[in-house]
Write a protein that holds these residues in place. Structure first.
Motif, PDB file in Angstrom:
ATOM      1  N   GLU A   1     -19.716  15.518  -7.939  1.00  0.00           N
ATOM      2  CA  GLU A   1     -18.567  15.334  -7.049  1.00  0.00           C
ATOM      3  C   GLU A   1     -17.508  16.409  -7.297  1.00  0.00           C
ATOM      4  O   GLU A   1     -16.935  16.945  -6.339  1.00  0.00           O
ATOM      5  CB  GLU A   1     -17.971  13.939  -7.231  1.00  0.00           C
ATOM      6  CG  GLU A   1     -18.879  12.834  -6.700  1.00  0.00           C
ATOM      7  CD  GLU A   1     -18.408  11.444  -7.096  1.00  0.00           C
ATOM      8  OE1 GLU A   1     -18.602  10.528  -6.283  1.00  0.00           O
ATOM      9  OE2 GLU A   1     -17.856  11.276  -8.207  1.00  0.00           O
TER      10      GLU A   1
ATOM     11  N   ASP B   1     -18.785  19.533  -5.667  1.00  0.00           N
ATOM     12  CA  ASP B   1     -18.669  19.484  -4.205  1.00  0.00           C
ATOM     13  C   ASP B   1     -17.223  19.704  -3.761  1.00  0.00           C
ATOM     14  O   ASP B   1     -16.958  20.444  -2.807  1.00  0.00           O
ATOM     15  CB  ASP B   1     -19.191  18.154  -3.665  1.00  0.00           C
ATOM     16  CG  ASP B   1     -20.710  18.077  -3.645  1.00  0.00           C
ATOM     17  OD1 ASP B   1     -21.374  19.139  -3.649  1.00  0.00           O
ATOM     18  OD2 ASP B   1     -21.242  16.947  -3.611  1.00  0.00           O
ATOM     19  N   LYS B   2     -16.281  19.084  -4.468  1.00  0.00           N
ATOM     20  CA  LYS B   2     -14.869  19.276  -4.103  1.00  0.00           C
ATOM     21  C   LYS B   2     -14.448  20.728  -4.328  1.00  0.00           C
ATOM     22  O   LYS B   2     -13.719  21.296  -3.501  1.00  0.00           O
ATOM     23  CB  LYS B   2     -13.979  18.312  -4.896  1.00  0.00           C
ATOM     24  CG  LYS B   2     -14.115  16.878  -4.413  1.00  0.00           C
ATOM     25  CD  LYS B   2     -13.171  15.946  -5.145  1.00  0.00           C
ATOM     26  CE  LYS B   2     -13.274  14.546  -4.557  1.00  0.00           C
ATOM     27  NZ  LYS B   2     -12.158  13.686  -4.952  1.00  0.00           N
TER      28      LYS B   2
ATOM     29  N   ILE C   1     -15.814  22.821  -1.446  1.00  0.00           N
ATOM     30  CA  ILE C   1     -15.031  22.655  -0.222  1.00  0.00           C
ATOM     31  C   ILE C   1     -13.736  23.458  -0.312  1.00  0.00           C
ATOM     32  O   ILE C   1     -13.346  24.137   0.649  1.00  0.00           O
ATOM     33  CB  ILE C   1     -14.776  21.157   0.064  1.00  0.00           C
ATOM     34  CG1 ILE C   1     -16.086  20.502   0.528  1.00  0.00           C
ATOM     35  CG2 ILE C   1     -13.662  20.962   1.082  1.00  0.00           C
ATOM     36  CD1 ILE C   1     -16.037  18.984   0.632  1.00  0.00           C
ATOM     37  N   ARG C   2     -13.067  23.418  -1.453  1.00  0.00           N
ATOM     38  CA  ARG C   2     -11.842  24.214  -1.616  1.00  0.00           C
ATOM     39  C   ARG C   2     -12.137  25.713  -1.474  1.00  0.00           C
ATOM     40  O   ARG C   2     -11.340  26.454  -0.901  1.00  0.00           O
ATOM     41  CB  ARG C   2     -11.195  23.912  -2.968  1.00  0.00           C
ATOM     42  CG  ARG C   2     -10.475  22.585  -3.009  1.00  0.00           C
ATOM     43  CD  ARG C   2      -9.758  22.354  -4.345  1.00  0.00           C
ATOM     44  NE  ARG C   2      -9.057  21.094  -4.340  1.00  0.00           N
ATOM     45  CZ  ARG C   2      -9.572  19.939  -4.753  1.00  0.00           C
ATOM     46  NH1 ARG C   2     -10.807  19.886  -5.220  1.00  0.00           N
ATOM     47  NH2 ARG C   2      -8.870  18.836  -4.706  1.00  0.00           N
TER      48      ARG C   2
ATOM     49  N   ILE D   1      -9.661  15.420  -0.715  1.00  0.00           N
ATOM     50  CA  ILE D   1     -11.047  15.375  -0.251  1.00  0.00           C
ATOM     51  C   ILE D   1     -11.642  14.025  -0.611  1.00  0.00           C
ATOM     52  O   ILE D   1     -11.513  13.562  -1.749  1.00  0.00           O
ATOM     53  CB  ILE D   1     -11.887  16.495  -0.912  1.00  0.00           C
ATOM     54  CG1 ILE D   1     -11.308  17.865  -0.598  1.00  0.00           C
ATOM     55  CG2 ILE D   1     -13.353  16.401  -0.462  1.00  0.00           C
ATOM     56  CD1 ILE D   1     -11.859  18.982  -1.475  1.00  0.00           C
ATOM     57  N   GLU D   2     -12.311  13.405   0.374  1.00  0.00           N
ATOM     58  CA  GLU D   2     -13.082  12.187   0.123  1.00  0.00           C
ATOM     59  C   GLU D   2     -14.527  12.487   0.461  1.00  0.00           C
ATOM     60  O   GLU D   2     -14.844  12.910   1.579  1.00  0.00           O
ATOM     61  CB  GLU D   2     -12.561  11.021   0.966  1.00  0.00           C
ATOM     62  CG  GLU D   2     -11.211  10.529   0.505  1.00  0.00           C
ATOM     63  CD  GLU D   2     -10.758   9.280   1.250  1.00  0.00           C
ATOM     64  OE1 GLU D   2     -11.504   8.769   2.113  1.00  0.00           O
ATOM     65  OE2 GLU D   2      -9.643   8.828   0.957  1.00  0.00           O
ATOM     66  N   LEU D   3     -15.408  12.276  -0.518  1.00  0.00           N
ATOM     67  CA  LEU D   3     -16.838  12.546  -0.365  1.00  0.00           C
ATOM     68  C   LEU D   3     -17.593  11.277  -0.014  1.00  0.00           C
ATOM     69  O   LEU D   3     -17.241  10.188  -0.463  1.00  0.00           O
ATOM     70  CB  LEU D   3     -17.402  13.109  -1.670  1.00  0.00           C
ATOM     71  CG  LEU D   3     -16.812  14.428  -2.161  1.00  0.00           C
ATOM     72  CD1 LEU D   3     -17.249  14.698  -3.592  1.00  0.00           C
ATOM     73  CD2 LEU D   3     -17.236  15.568  -1.241  1.00  0.00           C
TER      74      LEU D   3
ATOM     75  N   ALA E   1     -18.085  14.644   4.142  1.00  0.00           N
ATOM     76  CA  ALA E   1     -16.772  14.565   3.506  1.00  0.00           C
ATOM     77  C   ALA E   1     -15.697  14.696   4.577  1.00  0.00           C
ATOM     78  O   ALA E   1     -15.965  15.145   5.696  1.00  0.00           O
ATOM     79  CB  ALA E   1     -16.605  15.667   2.458  1.00  0.00           C
TER      80      ALA E   1
ATOM     81  N   SER F   1     -11.403  15.974   4.687  1.00  0.00           N
ATOM     82  CA  SER F   1     -10.331  16.554   3.873  1.00  0.00           C
ATOM     83  C   SER F   1      -9.076  16.728   4.702  1.00  0.00           C
ATOM     84  O   SER F   1      -9.126  16.827   5.930  1.00  0.00           O
ATOM     85  CB  SER F   1     -10.755  17.908   3.284  1.00  0.00           C
ATOM     86  OG  SER F   1     -10.892  18.884   4.303  1.00  0.00           O
TER      87      SER F   1
ATOM     88  N   TRP G   1     -21.369  23.581   2.173  1.00  0.00           N
ATOM     89  CA  TRP G   1     -20.444  22.758   2.930  1.00  0.00           C
ATOM     90  C   TRP G   1     -19.931  23.533   4.137  1.00  0.00           C
ATOM     91  O   TRP G   1     -19.495  24.677   4.004  1.00  0.00           O
ATOM     92  CB  TRP G   1     -19.275  22.324   2.052  1.00  0.00           C
ATOM     93  CG  TRP G   1     -19.656  21.255   1.079  1.00  0.00           C
ATOM     94  CD1 TRP G   1     -19.981  21.417  -0.242  1.00  0.00           C
ATOM     95  CD2 TRP G   1     -19.790  19.863   1.353  1.00  0.00           C
ATOM     96  NE1 TRP G   1     -20.295  20.205  -0.799  1.00  0.00           N
ATOM     97  CE2 TRP G   1     -20.181  19.229   0.170  1.00  0.00           C
ATOM     98  CE3 TRP G   1     -19.606  19.085   2.492  1.00  0.00           C
ATOM     99  CZ2 TRP G   1     -20.400  17.864   0.077  1.00  0.00           C
ATOM    100  CZ3 TRP G   1     -19.815  17.716   2.406  1.00  0.00           C
ATOM    101  CH2 TRP G   1     -20.209  17.122   1.205  1.00  0.00           C
TER     102      TRP G   1
END
Length: 163
Positions: A7, A10-11, A14-15, A79-81, A86, A88, A124
């Motif tokens: 997780e 993944d965050k 995304i950033r 961010i919510e996965l 997801a 954001s 992503w």
């Protein structure tokens, strides 16, 4: 709140995509900017543009071409996965400088990117974006100045560091 290493990864990914989007716009690297959107991603920049993500890049390219400088910064990324999906919310500040017949101006917009994401082949991509402007202002400038090293192409100093 328990969070796994996957997780966190993944965050962070995304950033990074959000950062590449801003870098792509500011360095006028169209391929980099387009790469953040899935091919059929939707984009709604309220009052500015509605269509696809790739269509927005084509549209904004012409708008940015007429600017002397532009700078995009992302902050406060939430961010919510949910597996390979997801959502954001990222706060964005955009500063645009333009020379007009009436003089130089700076446009400052503060808003948020609301994105839906999909993880495809380990990457992503944005599949839906809504851009909300929370505040915008325009001020006259005495002059527009930037360093010679600040470029809007692949001659920008950053390309020597990232390959």
């Amino acid at each position: 709140m328990d969070i796994t290493m996957n997780e966190l990864g993944d965050k962070a990914a995304i950033r990074d995509v959000l950062s590449r989007y801003c870098r792509g716009l500011d360095r006028m690297d169209k391929d980099m900017a387009r790469a953040v959107f899935a091919p059929q991603a939707s984009a709604n920049y309220y009052g500015i543009y509605t269509g696809t993500g790739h269509g927005f890049i084509d549209w904004v390219w012409e708008a940015h071409r007429g600017m002397e400088t532009h700078s995009h910064q992302i902050t406060n990324v939430l961010i919510e996965l949910d597996g390979d999906s997801a959502v954001s919310e990222a706060y964005v500040t955009v500063v645009l400088q333009q020379q007009r017949e009436t003089g130089a101006v700076e446009i400052q917009a503060r808003g948020r990117y609301l994105d839906r994401w999909s993880k495809r082949a380990g990457c992503w991509l944005i599949v839906e974006r809504e851009h909300v402007i929370d505040a915008q202002s325009e001020v006259p400038l005495q002059a527009i100045a930037k360093s010679a090293e600040s470029r809007r192409d692949r001659d920008d100093a950053s390309y020597r560091f990232f390959s």
